[in-house]
Design an enzyme around this catalytic site. Structure first.
Site, PDB file in Angstrom:
ATOM      1  N   ASP A  85       0.824  -1.222   0.000  1.00 21.45           N
ATOM      2  CA  ASP A  85       0.000   0.000   0.000  1.00 21.45           C
ATOM      3  C   ASP A  85       0.858   1.272   0.000  1.00 21.45           C
ATOM      4  OD1 ASP A  85      -2.394   1.459   0.098  1.00 21.45           O
ATOM      5  OD2 ASP A  85      -3.263   0.130   1.612  1.00 21.45           O
ATOM      6  N   ASP A 112      -9.779   3.816  -3.724  1.00 15.88           N
ATOM      7  CA  ASP A 112     -10.530   2.612  -3.381  1.00 15.88           C
ATOM      8  C   ASP A 112     -11.936   2.603  -3.962  1.00 15.88           C
ATOM      9  OD1 ASP A 112      -8.338   1.956  -1.901  1.00 15.88           O
ATOM     10  OD2 ASP A 112      -9.404   1.749   0.001  1.00 15.88           O
TER      11      ASP A 112
END
Lengths: 414, 414, 414, 414
Positions: free
Chosen positions: D150, D210
């Site tokens: 990430d 996202d």
């Protein structure tokens, strides 16, 4: 599309900003043929030789087409494992590149090769990033005259002009160090504004993603609306789109360093004859290198007529080296635009092009005030007018009527 | 275009953010003459001297015009091959630059020179990148008072403020090291937001591509719609376009560091007299350096009247050093806009300008609420109003009628 | 503008991304007073003390306002010439900063100071770039509790997040090294997206150019339409504009690290009471630090009522630390917009705000489906509704009628 | 949404540019399940095992779903204080990750883990920036097969492709050094154009913020209108928005390196069945990894039918590895759009998808000229047509009527 070719009785004095690399090459935009569109990864010694012979047989060399450029996929499966030197594919090029270069030279032509400023070429062959010296040295030993240097797999080395410059500079230095004059054709797709910095290291630089064989269809794969700060040059860019991209960049082209609008699609079948005429004419007046991309062994007469129009080629090779400027572009209801382009040539001659990308005939009243925007006295002179495609001069007092054509002719003169 | 010049009975207290370089120079925007528009690469000792003499003879020096700046092309074919020092062209400047500086100084004027923060100047003479120290040292020895420092052939050294800053900082340090006060006029065309970082290293910085002698025509060669993040400043930018570019940058100008809107075109023939009045007035209130670009040896009375309007020059040289702010800009149907500009001057005086770039007369009702947006009490004061172009005061209770003019006058006062 | 405050019988479980610096400070957004708007460069020991005393006398400290921040211009003419340590102006601060800090601490308050991550502060006092260690050490010795750290004269050190991060990181490290807890309030005007990288080094970061005392007027000096990649944050930004800028950044705020929307203008006279209510309410639910900017010694009752509305302050200081999210913003014909904001509070409580920036009354039918977009079951619960400005609960089945006000009240509850 | 699946009697020869990493993994887009949407920070050994067992029991492994990926929050409170090695939470994973990996492997599946290229993970657990080697080594020792990596708390290390590349390259090198094949799934949210540089270091890269469980609602928290140069990827991006983002990136996906459109939301309840069908179909033809995000222990038949449609999965796993291209997207009055997507499959088969994101039925007349834009001869062939959702072939001469559905079925074939 039509051109007006005007002979003025004065000399324009224009100091243009964009002038460039002093390696003695590309004094005017380079001309030749490139293997990609026709052969892709099927390129071979035989394919290259057949095209080189076709250049000589059809007399294309007499018009200036001299570089035969092997694009991607000439590579063997790996570099020489002990020296790191590049190796050609032994099956496709059984006699090696050096032998091929000799034969090409024997035909009076020059040989170009391709690599990428990355860890791999676009077709995933070994790239030159980190191998600049040995690659340049080997190319020189092989007798290579021209390098197209691509941008695939560049390991993140882009994002500011300085990062891109440094990467492409390494090959420039390596080529220089060989002592052999090798035309350096940068192909970083217009990333990081090469027109601002490439002219001291390269003979030409691509200004956009790849051209496709289509005149004006929008394609999502060429998503930027301008190249001034485009982060995804893409490909499948149409002729009209690349012309639009190149419009503000004209002043960046000059002796020894050119805006490259990509390999010509003339003769490949995706456009009408009028569209190919427009394509070839605009590439010429925007001072793009003229690299043919079609099969030279089986050309139609229409194709041959376009690529051998000596008046149009003369615009491209004119020693003034001044790209045409777009004076205006007017949107047409229903799509497309009507634009006026004007460029300066030797001896006070002016080239004028009117491009209609709409699907309808357009009538345009054009005054000298619109044509001559930079040097006002030119508006008061008299001109002889020639159509460079019809090849007939206008008569005195004649009205030039641009209303009959959607895309096409040109007036030309001495 | 009209100006209202208001005397308020209060003192504005404004802490402006944009203040700058403390080399003792350019306390107010520099004024003078630059050789490029008139002479280009034909500049010479004789040309420069004739213009310097014209400054004195026409009394322009009394109005503040003191710098005579030689732009590109003073260079010899190469640097001194043993020392690397710059050499002037022996034909164009037969007595050398130092001798010329002495003569200029003898006239009570100052001499400026030009170079580029690149490997070449824009006209492809030797550049100063990598030669900062010897060049600055030589300029100082020659008695140079001013350096215009261009951006051509910068070898990719741009793309972030830090990269550009470092490049221009090198010459700043080199100039400082000479001990001679040399006004440092940065010309990187507004790339990488110089208004954010140049004020500690330079006395002025260009904010856009080159101005052309045209009031408002759009030109593809100046393609950005804003300079806030422009990647191709270009050239052939019109007066109206550069004003638009400069509008948000006013607070960045201040004592010792100015937004440079480029050399004035007044008197060069491409605009109407009203347009030149607007051009000169706006450059003045935006605190641009005022560098004349016309032929000082053959000026019309109209030209002379504009560039010697002492009330307008006083706006530019006002010690408050606060650029006017655009309060609003309203689009006019059919093209152009009507905008209101307000600036603070010494002793609580306010300058008000209304600019009409449309082709039609405009009627505007303007209230004090619109003029005084930052300090509300100013709305309640009384004012005397002067037209700085008509040079007549308004009468008490008079209505200021802006409807008679397309582009022009100004009210002025003490 | 109206708020609905809803008590839900469930607990929201939201993992928010934006959480931050673990120096133990700013667990909720910091509150206090800043000297700039009232005193500018006229700030002094006496001025600061009088405001600190007013905080205690008016009971503002009981509401959470604890930091008294001295902005620019506390500096002496130079640093200590032998040690390089910062020195306060001996006239304005005759007893020194340390003595002042002691007195502030004696009042139960904390003292803040200002510097710039540049060679000068915005008002051209000595800056901290290159002096981070000695400045932080001196602040700690003086007993400073808070540092506002500005962006003027940063010598080109911006342009990528990494360049800005490194510059602000240096002061973070220096503050940490002192061992004294000093709240670190970054003020780089939102350049290079501080919301993406500041949370590990700072307790808050400004997200825009400077706020002005105006609710919604567009000003050319605050030219960006979004802060996502703004190259000129500017100043004179209105309340409505900064709210617009902050809208997409809510998730970046969290415990110990906050989006700073700039010093409050409540009570400074440029807005209506309803506008100040909106200003204060939105700053609260967007989790901005609440630094008062008005004269605390002469406040109107209206002003005091706004800044001491404990229900609104509770939104800002709510331990859930979740900024409200803009669910929609609808343009209103004639200008302005109507927007819905929803935020999560402790114990499953929800804050709802409706902001009307048009000049007309707006009628809005709002369903639970629009309020509860992230966790669908919340749509099926029952709620008690409180108006946090009217401080009256709604009756069961009551229709909340938002049509009577242009900008204002709020419903609130336990 | 409907698909037409065409079997052509020719072979497309397309050299696609985007091909990638040669670590032997992700020859086709990876498939599996990820813990975040279902468990968030409540993930545990038990939770992971129950899902792995559900994969086997429902037969999902037979369809290709093999990776079980533990997302954020598996971490213990700190690293091993003496070695710096990562430690799992002893309560949530009482038997350690290695034991869990053994059990997962025993089920014939593979285990994935999560970290962030920052100082902390998004949920504020210890990150891997500066710990790349020991983390990769530990993952390998634990038997990890997949790493999702990430972008939270990256300490400002972004802003140019090179800065981001260098950061993610460090983990690539560390993973390689372990000798264990570990699929490397980059998740930097599309910052700095990973599609241009990630293919030589990663098996997939996220292209946006996202995804949320919503088909088409605009959300301010996902504010960019394009990902080509997005400075705030955000989250709460809808299916339709991410499809729009991914449209120009198709050519960047290829063997071993994929555009990751984020974890699937199928079965999570926020969309209609037709919308989930569209979601799953588009992820498939755009060559996104297919990571399930739903609770596999309690799926509806509708959900199971979607994620086990073998014809659709075959599109995703087709060995041609060529993402579908958006031929056009037409705005529909009242909102939404109608778009045509075409992709090349093995043996000259073509997949055609028509997506309608408006709320109304749309009638579309589609010609072969529109479907076959790149290789013109394909327009002249005959085709058999299959609906991949209805699973019925069309009859000869049948008109395919797309007017009955808003979002849904598909035609499919052998």
């Amino acid at each position: 599309m039509r051109y007006v070719y005007l002979r003025a009785f004065c000399t324009f004095v224009m100091i243009h900003l964009g002038a460039a690399l002093d390696n003695g090459l590309a004094r005017t935009p380079q001309m030749g043929w490139n293997s990609w569109a026709k052969f892709g990864c099927g390129v071979s010694e035989q394919a290259v030789l057949s095209m080189a012979q076709a250049i000589v047989e059809t007399g294309l060399d007499k018009f200036g087409y001299q570089y035969v450029v092997i694009d991607d996929c000439w590579h063997g499966p790996s570099r020489n494992r002990s020296t790191g030197a590049p190796l050609a594919d032994p099956t496709l090029f059984p006699n090696g590149i050096k032998k091929l270069a000799d034969e090409i030279h024997g035909l009076g032509l020059k040989l170009g090769l391709y690599s990428s400023a990355g860890s791999m070429t676009c077709a995933r062959r070994f790239g030159s990033l980190g191998y600049e010296e040995i690659d340049a040295q080997t190319y020189a030993e092989w007798g290579i005259d021209y390098l197209k240097y691509d941008n695939c797999y560049n390991e993140g080395q882009s994002g500011t002009p300085l990062i891109s410059y440094n990467r492409y500079r390494r090959m420039f230095d390596a080529l220089n160090a060989t002592g052999r004059p090798i035309l350096y054709s940068m192909c970083n797709w217009g990333e990081d504004q090469p027109w601002n910095w490439a002219s001291t290291i390269a003979n030409s630089w691509r200004v956009s993603g790849d051209l496709t064989d289509n005149f004006g269809r929008y394609d999502d794969r060429c998503p930027c609306t301008s190249m001034l700060d485009c982060k995804l040059p893409g490909f499948y860019c149409s002729v009209a789109r690349i012309i639009d991209f190149a419009a503000p960049l004209g002043s960046k082209a000059g002796t020894g360093g050119w805006n490259d609008l990509d390999i010509l699609e003339v003769g490949n079948g995706g456009m009408t004859n009028d569209e190919y005429i427009t394509h070839f004419s605009m590439w010429s007046i925007l001072k793009s290198p003229l690299l043919l991309g079609n099969d030279l062994t089986s050309m139609s007469q229409d194709t041959l007529d376009i690529i051998t129009n000596d008046a149009i080629i003369a615009l491209n090779q004119d020693p003034t080296n001044s790209a045409a400027n777009r004076v205006f572009s007017r949107l047409i209801e229903g799509g497309g635009s009507l634009s006026l382009w004007v460029g300066s040539l030797v001896n006070g001659t002016t080239v004028v092009a009117i491009m209609n990308t709409s699907s309808k005939h357009q009538r345009l009243h054009l005054s000298f005030d619109e044509i001559f925007i930079d040097w006002l006295p030119a508006r008061t002179f008299s001109y002889r007018v020639f159509d460079l495609w019809q090849k007939t001069p206008s008569k005195a007092g004649e009205t030039l009527d641009f209303s009959q054509w959607t895309n096409s002719p040109i007036w030309g003169g001495d």
